[in-house]
Scaffold this motif. Structure first.
Motif, short mmCIF file in Angstrom:
data_model
loop_
_atom_site.label_atom_id
_atom_site.label_comp_id
_atom_site.label_asym_id
_atom_site.label_seq_id
_atom_site.Cartn_x
_atom_site.Cartn_y
_atom_site.Cartn_z
N ARG A 207 9.19 -0.54 11.38
CA ARG A 207 9.76 0.12 10.20
C ARG A 207 8.66 0.52 9.22
N ARG A 208 8.94 1.56 8.49
CA ARG A 208 8.04 1.99 7.42
C ARG A 208 8.65 1.59 6.08
N ASN B 184 1.60 3.42 8.06
CA ASN B 184 1.69 2.46 9.16
C ASN B 184 3.05 1.77 9.16
N ARG B 185 3.48 1.41 10.33
CA ARG B 185 4.75 0.70 10.49
C ARG B 185 4.48 -0.80 10.54
N ASP B 186 5.47 -1.59 10.13
CA ASP B 186 5.33 -3.04 10.20
C ASP B 186 5.54 -3.51 11.64
#
Length: 133
Positions: free
Chosen positions: A114-115, A108-110
């Protein structure tokens, strides 16, 4: 660092040498990370001055505050040979040193898209590997 502090409900003392914060070495994008450390109540950032070995600062903090765990991949070989009590230092290192590796990327990305890499911590064994006397 923030994730570790929040998940363990502990304060993190982050000790880094002043040279890591120079404009020549620190990339511009890292300023936001350092600012976050300053703003977080669970993170204490201490910059060791030029001419000083930062290792002595975190070793002192870890020895003064019992039960402290040190997160580092430093084998501390240079300090081992400078110690008067070699065995005691090796025992302390065996019981208080947590090592880390960077694992896979999070799926999941923030909120910024971003990862992040998963940080895997290796804690010391809860028992001694040494023969008891």
């Amino acid at each position: 660092i923030r994730h570790f502090a929040e998940s363990n409900n502990q304060t993190v003392l982050l000790i880094l040498h002043e040279r890591h914060f120079s404009h020549k070495l620190m990339p511009h994008w890292a300023n936001r990370i350092v600012q976050g450390w300053h703003e977080d109540d669970n993170i204490l950032l201490y910059k060791t001055p030029f001419g000083c070995n930062d290792d002595w600062f975190w070793m002192h903090a870890a020895l003064v505050h019992r039960g402290t765990m040190v997160i580092t991949n430093d084998e501390m070989r240079d300090h081992h040979f400078q110690m008067l009590a070699h065995r005691s230092f090796l025992r302390w290192k065996e019981r208080h040193r947590v090592t880390f590796t960077f694992g896979d990327w999070e799926r999941n990305r923030d909120k910024n898209g971003r990862r992040r890499r998963i940080v895997e911590l290796s804690y010391p064994d809860p028992y001694s590997r040494r023969i008891q006397r």
